[in-house]
Design a protein around this motif. Structure first.
Motif, mmCIF file in Angstrom:
data_model
loop_
_atom_site.group_PDB
_atom_site.id
_atom_site.type_symbol
_atom_site.label_atom_id
_atom_site.label_comp_id
_atom_site.label_asym_id
_atom_site.label_seq_id
_atom_site.Cartn_x
_atom_site.Cartn_y
_atom_site.Cartn_z
ATOM 1 N N LEU A 191 0.834 -1.209 0.000
ATOM 2 C CA LEU A 191 0.000 0.000 0.000
ATOM 3 C C LEU A 191 0.868 1.258 0.000
ATOM 4 O O LEU A 191 0.562 2.235 -0.682
ATOM 5 C CB LEU A 191 -0.934 0.000 1.219
ATOM 6 N N LYS A 208 2.297 1.745 -3.490
ATOM 7 C CA LYS A 208 1.359 2.083 -4.569
ATOM 8 C C LYS A 208 0.591 3.382 -4.368
ATOM 9 O O LYS A 208 -0.087 3.836 -5.273
ATOM 10 C CB LYS A 208 0.349 0.936 -4.725
ATOM 11 N N ASN A 209 0.657 3.938 -3.160
ATOM 12 C CA ASN A 209 -0.164 5.128 -2.905
ATOM 13 C C ASN A 209 0.691 6.369 -2.685
ATOM 14 O O ASN A 209 1.882 6.291 -2.420
ATOM 15 C CB ASN A 209 -1.056 4.892 -1.693
ATOM 16 N N ASP A 210 -0.002 7.482 -2.771
ATOM 17 C CA ASP A 210 0.650 8.776 -2.571
ATOM 18 C C ASP A 210 1.067 8.914 -1.097
ATOM 19 O O ASP A 210 0.244 8.771 -0.196
ATOM 20 C CB ASP A 210 -0.380 9.852 -2.972
ATOM 21 N N TRP A 211 2.319 9.157 -0.867
ATOM 22 C CA TRP A 211 2.872 9.232 0.498
ATOM 23 C C TRP A 211 2.141 10.273 1.364
ATOM 24 O O TRP A 211 1.848 10.049 2.525
ATOM 25 C CB TRP A 211 4.370 9.539 0.432
ATOM 26 N N LYS A 225 -0.832 10.999 1.372
ATOM 27 C CA LYS A 225 -2.114 10.462 1.844
ATOM 28 C C LYS A 225 -1.906 9.336 2.856
ATOM 29 O O LYS A 225 -2.704 9.177 3.785
ATOM 30 C CB LYS A 225 -2.945 9.947 0.668
ATOM 31 N N ILE A 226 -0.849 8.567 2.669
ATOM 32 C CA ILE A 226 -0.571 7.415 3.540
ATOM 33 C C ILE A 226 -0.384 7.835 5.008
ATOM 34 O O ILE A 226 -0.736 7.100 5.923
ATOM 35 C CB ILE A 226 0.706 6.669 3.033
ATOM 36 N N GLU A 268 -9.359 8.778 3.128
ATOM 37 C CA GLU A 268 -8.660 8.811 1.840
ATOM 38 C C GLU A 268 -7.358 8.022 1.875
ATOM 39 O O GLU A 268 -6.663 7.911 0.876
ATOM 40 C CB GLU A 268 -8.364 10.258 1.448
ATOM 41 N N ASN A 269 -7.052 7.504 3.043
ATOM 42 C CA ASN A 269 -5.800 6.776 3.200
ATOM 43 C C ASN A 269 -6.076 5.269 3.117
ATOM 44 O O ASN A 269 -6.709 4.698 3.997
ATOM 45 C CB ASN A 269 -5.184 7.167 4.556
ATOM 46 N N ASN A 270 -5.590 4.657 2.071
ATOM 47 C CA ASN A 270 -5.848 3.231 1.880
ATOM 48 C C ASN A 270 -5.247 2.353 2.973
ATOM 49 O O ASN A 270 -5.785 1.311 3.304
ATOM 50 C CB ASN A 270 -5.329 2.772 0.519
ATOM 51 N N TYR A 307 -7.437 -0.015 5.318
ATOM 52 C CA TYR A 307 -7.082 -1.445 5.405
ATOM 53 C C TYR A 307 -7.014 -1.881 6.874
ATOM 54 O O TYR A 307 -7.595 -2.899 7.274
ATOM 55 C CB TYR A 307 -5.746 -1.670 4.694
ATOM 56 N N LYS A 365 9.342 8.128 3.634
ATOM 57 C CA LYS A 365 8.920 6.895 2.956
ATOM 58 C C LYS A 365 10.013 5.818 2.905
ATOM 59 O O LYS A 365 9.776 4.663 3.280
ATOM 60 C CB LYS A 365 8.464 7.250 1.533
#
Ligand code: GLU
Length: 485
Positions: free
Chosen positions: A411, A414-417, A419-420, A426-428, A432, A467
């Motif tokens: 995750l 694959k996702n925008d940092w 947002k993580i 909006e944070n996958n 999860y 990251k």
């Protein structure tokens, strides 16, 4: 005679103040305040070997920190002429006499003995009722080693009389002294004060609280990050049981509500858990800015991690810990790591600390911590995890933890940092964890990032280490878990 209440707090300055000393001062302070009276601090410093001005200073300073201030301060060592006058008068009036006696080494010297009228004395104690004692057993006790060297019973009675003390509120060890002191009062024509003896504060090992039994000093409590309100509240509830179940009392509440008649007969036992509970309660009551100000006073700004943070990053980091700490010094463990130990007192004595040197002077010691045993908030310092099992939450299988961490890694990749690292819909990664169970998923993530059983929130860590370091630590965790048998 006026009937103004006058109490006294009369410590012997032979050690640092602890909760037992606080209780003694507090009860006298509160009783005087609630009766519009006066409370005197009397330093009973006549023992030249054990008494130290540094201890006297530390007692005053520690008590002032918890909010206890005295209306007057006197020192027995400065009152020798007064005692001498009384001894001379007693000898003249034949309530005392000079007795030439040999000491253990066979040397003759003059002692001053009290002429015991050998009678039954009955006195009233507010906590224990009437007590009768036959004073015959006390014999003609010594009141001075010579005319210039008065002993404890004499100085106490003379001072209580001269200072117009109306109430003697002291620990139960004072009970045994009361009959002798009443005899001296009667001999010098002093009125009998009202007595209230409260029970000892016991340590968790059931020993009487005292320096030698390992009592923690007020200065140490402050260094660990306890608030004065917690110390006062906790101490008072050891002596007194309020009628209802209410537990939180500030000093000003106690002045309104305390009833001296309700002090118990048996000693309360100290439990650190309860003190921690009070401290947490009072930490909760601080405003955000008060909390930050206090918290920062316990953290060394020169610490490597802290130096890398902006003011707002620093504030954010500390604020997330607010609900989790028992005392301010716990912040150091949380920020600097404690290298996989669970001992929260790891740093507790290293920040500020009163010490008695071999020549007995007290020095204030400040040890500067610039880096912790596990600076997990520094991006290039990956945590050393001695026992990889700490990544596995209770009741979760190792294989599942590996899956969670692999999915998290995915995750993140694959996702925008940006947002993580924010905990929202909006944070996958957040979504999860919410779906699988936050405890199960976020515990291993947090421990992989920090190496600590207790640490910062994983999202806050990721924000600070970025990251690449986050991914590297997660990968290391996965790797080590796979090899764990
Ligand atoms: N100075 C004595 C002590 O510290 C107490 C004296 C008294 O309260 O009468 O133990």
């Amino acid at each position: 005679m006026s009937n103004k209440v006058i109490t006294r707090y009369a410590p012997s300055p032979t050690g640092l103040p602890h909760l037992g000393t606080t209780m003694y001062a507090l009860l006298n302070y509160i009783y005087a305040r609630q009766n519009n009276g006066e409370v005197i601090m009397r330093s009973e410093d006549t023992d030249p070997i054990r008494s130290k001005p540094e201890f006297e200073e530390a007692i005053k300073e520690g008590l002032a920190w918890v909010g206890i201030k005295f209306d007057k301060f006197v020192r027995q060592s400065e009152r020798k002429d007064i005692y001498k006058k009384y001894i001379a008068k007693m000898v003249e009036e034949k309530t005392a006499y000079i007795s030439r006696e040999k000491n253990e080494e066979g040397i003759e010297r003059d002692l001053v003995r009290f002429k015991n009228p050998n009678k039954i004395i009955t006195f009233h104690d507010m906590a224990r009722g009437d007590i009768s004692v036959d004073t015959t057993d006390l014999e003609d006790f010594i009141i001075a080693r010579d005319i210039n060297s008065p002993l404890y019973h004499l100085t106490v009675v003379v001072d209580d009389f001269e200072m117009g003390i109306t109430h003697i509120i002291r620990g139960e060890d004072g009970l045994a002294n009361t009959p002798r002191q009443i005899l001296i009062q009667e001999a010098i024509g002093a009125p009998r004060p009202i007595y209230a003896h409260y029970p000892f504060v016991l340590m968790s090992n059931k020993k009487k609280m005292g320096k030698r039994n390992g009592a923690v000093s007020l200065q140490d409590y402050r260094a660990q990050g306890y608030l004065p309100e917690a110390i006062i509240n906790f101490t008072m509830l050891l002596a007194w049981h309020p009628k209802d179940d209410r537990e939180l009392f500030l000093l000003e509440d106690l002045i309104k509500e305390f009833q001296l008649e309700r002090i118990g007969k048996s000693g309360a036992i100290l439990g650190d858990d309860k003190l921690n509970w009070f401290n947490k309660e009072y930490i909760k009551k601080l405003s955000e800015s008060e909390f930050l100000k206090k918290a920062k006073s316990y953290i060394n700004p020169d610490t490597k991690i802290i130096k890398k943070l902006s003011e707002s990053e620093f504030d954010k980091l500390i604020l997330q810990f607010r609900e989790r700490i028992n005392k301010f010094n716990d912040l150091n463990n949380l920020i600097l790591g404690s290298a996989n130990t669970t001992d929260s007192s790891f740093f507790s004595t290293t920040t500020e600390h009163l010490k008695t040197t071999p020549d007995s002077s007290i020095i204030q010691e400040k040890t500067i911590i610039v880096s912790g045993p596990n600076d997990y908030l520094l991006k290039d310092k990956d945590p050393i995890i001695n026992d990889i099992k700490i990544l596995i939450p209770k009741d979760v299988r190792k294989e599942d933890v590996v899956i969670y961490l692999k999915n998290i890694k995915d995750l993140i990749e694959k996702n925008d940092w940006g947002k993580i690292i924010e905990k929202n819909d909006e944070n996958n990664l957040w979504m999860y964890a919410s779906k699988e169970g936050r405890g199960k998923v976020l515990w291993p993530l947090r421990v992989a990032l920090s190496g600590e059983l207790k640490s910062s929130d994983p999202f806050e860590i990721m924000k600070l280490i970025d990251k690449d370091s986050s991914l590297r630590r997660i990968e290391k965790g996965i790797e080590k878990l796979i090899h764990l048998h």
